[in-house]
Motif scaffolding. Structure first.
Motif, PDB file in Angstrom:
ATOM      1  N   GLN A 108      28.025  40.773  19.839  1.00  0.00           N
ATOM      2  CA  GLN A 108      28.803  41.049  21.084  1.00  0.00           C
ATOM      3  C   GLN A 108      29.906  39.986  21.119  1.00  0.00           C
ATOM      4  OE1 GLN A 108      29.056  43.916  22.799  1.00  0.00           O
ATOM      5  NE2 GLN A 108      27.196  44.590  21.302  1.00  0.00           N
ATOM      6  N   PRO A 109      31.177  40.256  21.500  1.00  0.00           N
ATOM      7  CA  PRO A 109      32.263  39.548  21.629  1.00  0.00           C
ATOM      8  C   PRO A 109      31.759  38.452  22.752  1.00  0.00           C
ATOM      9  CG  PRO A 109      33.163  41.633  21.581  1.00  0.00           C
ATOM     10  CD  PRO A 109      31.689  41.705  21.603  1.00  0.00           C
ATOM     11  N   LYS A 110      32.228  37.290  22.599  1.00  0.00           N
ATOM     12  CA  LYS A 110      31.979  36.232  23.933  1.00  0.00           C
ATOM     13  C   LYS A 110      32.843  36.254  24.908  1.00  0.00           C
ATOM     14  CE  LYS A 110      29.555  32.908  20.724  1.00  0.00           C
ATOM     15  NZ  LYS A 110      29.371  31.431  20.211  1.00  0.00           N
ATOM     16  N   LYS A 111      32.284  35.986  26.154  1.00  0.00           N
ATOM     17  CA  LYS A 111      33.104  35.993  27.209  1.00  0.00           C
ATOM     18  C   LYS A 111      32.571  34.886  28.205  1.00  0.00           C
ATOM     19  CE  LYS A 111      31.360  40.101  29.159  1.00  0.00           C
ATOM     20  NZ  LYS A 111      31.775  41.702  29.755  1.00  0.00           N
ATOM     21  N   PRO A 112      33.068  34.384  29.178  1.00  0.00           N
ATOM     22  CA  PRO A 112      32.458  33.530  30.287  1.00  0.00           C
ATOM     23  C   PRO A 112      31.297  34.121  31.042  1.00  0.00           C
ATOM     24  CG  PRO A 112      34.785  33.154  30.285  1.00  0.00           C
ATOM     25  CD  PRO A 112      34.551  34.507  29.475  1.00  0.00           C
ATOM     26  N   LYS A 113      30.150  33.575  31.079  1.00  0.00           N
ATOM     27  CA  LYS A 113      29.289  34.008  31.771  1.00  0.00           C
ATOM     28  C   LYS A 113      29.587  34.284  33.338  1.00  0.00           C
ATOM     29  CE  LYS A 113      26.463  33.650  28.462  1.00  0.00           C
ATOM     30  NZ  LYS A 113      25.878  34.617  27.913  1.00  0.00           N
ATOM     31  N   GLN A 114      29.316  35.272  34.105  1.00  0.00           N
ATOM     32  CA  GLN A 114      29.496  35.610  35.613  1.00  0.00           C
ATOM     33  C   GLN A 114      28.669  35.226  36.652  1.00  0.00           C
ATOM     34  OE1 GLN A 114      30.492  39.908  34.169  1.00  0.00           O
ATOM     35  NE2 GLN A 114      32.447  39.208  35.408  1.00  0.00           N
ATOM     36  N   SER A 115      27.511  34.681  36.028  1.00  0.00           N
ATOM     37  CA  SER A 115      26.507  34.118  37.175  1.00  0.00           C
ATOM     38  C   SER A 115      25.701  32.965  36.496  1.00  0.00           C
ATOM     39  CB  SER A 115      25.789  35.200  37.567  1.00  0.00           C
ATOM     40  OG  SER A 115      24.649  35.516  36.626  1.00  0.00           O
ATOM     41  N   PRO A 116      25.382  31.630  37.357  1.00  0.00           N
ATOM     42  CA  PRO A 116      24.391  31.067  36.777  1.00  0.00           C
ATOM     43  C   PRO A 116      23.036  31.240  35.926  1.00  0.00           C
ATOM     44  CG  PRO A 116      24.874  30.475  38.809  1.00  0.00           C
ATOM     45  CD  PRO A 116      25.440  31.638  38.595  1.00  0.00           C
ATOM     46  N   GLU A 117      22.605  32.704  36.461  1.00  0.00           N
ATOM     47  CA  GLU A 117      21.331  33.221  36.080  1.00  0.00           C
ATOM     48  C   GLU A 117      21.668  33.667  34.327  1.00  0.00           C
ATOM     49  OE1 GLU A 117      22.558  33.795  38.633  1.00  0.00           O
ATOM     50  OE2 GLU A 117      21.098  32.849  40.081  1.00  0.00           O
ATOM     51  N   ALA A 118      22.795  33.927  34.043  1.00  0.00           N
ATOM     52  CA  ALA A 118      23.117  34.215  32.802  1.00  0.00           C
ATOM     53  C   ALA A 118      23.232  33.250  31.674  1.00  0.00           C
ATOM     54  CB  ALA A 118      24.626  35.200  32.844  1.00  0.00           C
ATOM     55  N   ILE A 119      23.267  32.013  32.106  1.00  0.00           N
ATOM     56  CA  ILE A 119      23.044  30.807  31.166  1.00  0.00           C
ATOM     57  C   ILE A 119      21.962  30.721  30.503  1.00  0.00           C
ATOM     58  CG2 ILE A 119      23.351  28.314  31.238  1.00  0.00           C
ATOM     59  CD1 ILE A 119      25.914  29.342  31.793  1.00  0.00           C
ATOM     60  N   ASP A 120      22.022  30.809  29.106  1.00  0.00           N
ATOM     61  CA  ASP A 120      20.930  30.934  28.332  1.00  0.00           C
ATOM     62  C   ASP A 120      20.888  29.697  27.408  1.00  0.00           C
ATOM     63  OD1 ASP A 120      23.022  31.515  26.551  1.00  0.00           O
ATOM     64  OD2 ASP A 120      22.294  33.520  26.411  1.00  0.00           O
ATOM     65  N   ASP A 121      19.809  29.734  26.488  1.00  0.00           N
ATOM     66  CA  ASP A 121      19.781  28.727  25.454  1.00  0.00           C
ATOM     67  C   ASP A 121      20.770  28.708  24.691  1.00  0.00           C
ATOM     68  OD1 ASP A 121      16.963  27.899  26.563  1.00  0.00           O
ATOM     69  OD2 ASP A 121      16.061  29.212  25.009  1.00  0.00           O
ATOM     70  N   ALA A 122      21.579  29.621  24.307  1.00  0.00           N
ATOM     71  CA  ALA A 122      22.683  29.343  23.528  1.00  0.00           C
ATOM     72  C   ALA A 122      23.905  28.660  23.952  1.00  0.00           C
ATOM     73  CB  ALA A 122      23.295  31.146  23.139  1.00  0.00           C
ATOM     74  N   CYS A 123      24.016  29.016  25.467  1.00  0.00           N
ATOM     75  CA  CYS A 123      24.979  28.121  26.072  1.00  0.00           C
ATOM     76  C   CYS A 123      24.577  26.468  26.393  1.00  0.00           C
ATOM     77  CB  CYS A 123      25.217  28.743  27.702  1.00  0.00           C
ATOM     78  SG  CYS A 123      25.533  30.355  27.764  1.00  0.00           S
ATOM     79  N   ILE A 124      23.139  26.493  26.570  1.00  0.00           N
ATOM     80  CA  ILE A 124      22.745  24.994  26.905  1.00  0.00           C
ATOM     81  C   ILE A 124      22.809  23.979  25.370  1.00  0.00           C
ATOM     82  CG2 ILE A 124      20.824  23.749  27.398  1.00  0.00           C
ATOM     83  CD1 ILE A 124      20.232  25.875  29.249  1.00  0.00           C
ATOM     84  N   SER A 125      22.500  24.816  24.640  1.00  0.00           N
ATOM     85  CA  SER A 125      22.726  24.028  22.991  1.00  0.00           C
ATOM     86  C   SER A 125      24.083  23.632  22.823  1.00  0.00           C
ATOM     87  CB  SER A 125      21.844  24.861  22.027  1.00  0.00           C
ATOM     88  OG  SER A 125      22.461  26.017  21.947  1.00  0.00           O
TER      89      SER A 125
END
Length: 218
Positions: A108-125
């Protein structure tokens, strides 16, 4: 004790007391930038920890946080004292297999997360990799211009270990599909690999016209 010996003792004591001052001005700013970057990495790793879901990523985060903290303490000590730190710089040992997955998969095309709950391991790494690359760059930029020999060695010694930590995160991301590695078509790859050739024999260096010559005397 004669006056000459007393004066020499005072000079020696003064030199010992000034060991922590044997830094250049530019070096001071570089060291502040390096250590601020380390603090930023430590604090953000602490923030990331509560959001990590994958035990493998959590293990990487914990081990790297511990290593960065130990190196921060060594760097702070030698910067403050100008002397050899009480502990040697450590070696970071990664656990990731050095295997790559090449190619691109449909995502899926990437775009900014819209809520803190959407932050996942891909983001953190990805955040971790960015922090480690920034710290590596700061260390590499500072080390060639540090006048204090102890601080220079401590900074230089840490560079390959920050590279190793960043590489570990990159391998983790690649394995889980967060960092895909495309390749060129075989014919293009071969052309690129053949674009450079080694130098045969010695290069003919031009003479130095300025050596031994003096300008006009006015």
């Amino acid at each position: 004790m004669n006056q000459q010996n007393q004066e020499q003792m005072q000079i020696n004591q003064g030199n010992e007391g000034m060991q922590h001052m044997n830094h250049g001005g530019h070096e001071i700013f570089d060291m502040h930038e390096v250590m601020s970057g380390m603090i930023g990495a430590l604090e953000q790793y602490m923030m990331f920890r509560q959001h990590v879901k994958d035990p493998e990523l959590l293990d990487i985060l914990n081990r790297q946080h511990q290593f960065i903290l130990s190196q921060y303490n060594i760097t702070a000590e030698c910067f403050r004292t100008g002397q050899k730190p009480s502990q040697e710089t450590a070696t970071y040992m990664m656990k990731q297999d050095r295997q790559f997955v090449y190619g691109l998969k449909e995502t899926q095309p990437k775009k900014p997360k819209q809520s803190p709950e959407a932050i996942d391991d891909a983001c953190i790494s990805s955040f971790m990799l960015g922090l480690l690359k920034s710290c590596t760059s700061a260390l590499a930029m500072a080390a060639p211009e540090v006048t204090n020999p102890v601080c220079r060695r401590v900074l230089a010694d840490q560079i390959p270990h920050y590279i190793e930590m960043a590489y570990e995160v990159f391998l983790y991301q690649n394995k889980h599909g967060y960092y895909q590695v495309p390749q060129l078509a075989p014919q293009d790859m071969q052309k690129m690999l053949s674009a450079y050739a080694p130098v045969q024999g010695q290069m003919q260096m031009p003479p130095n016209k300025g050596a031994g010559q003096q300008g006009p005397i006015h």
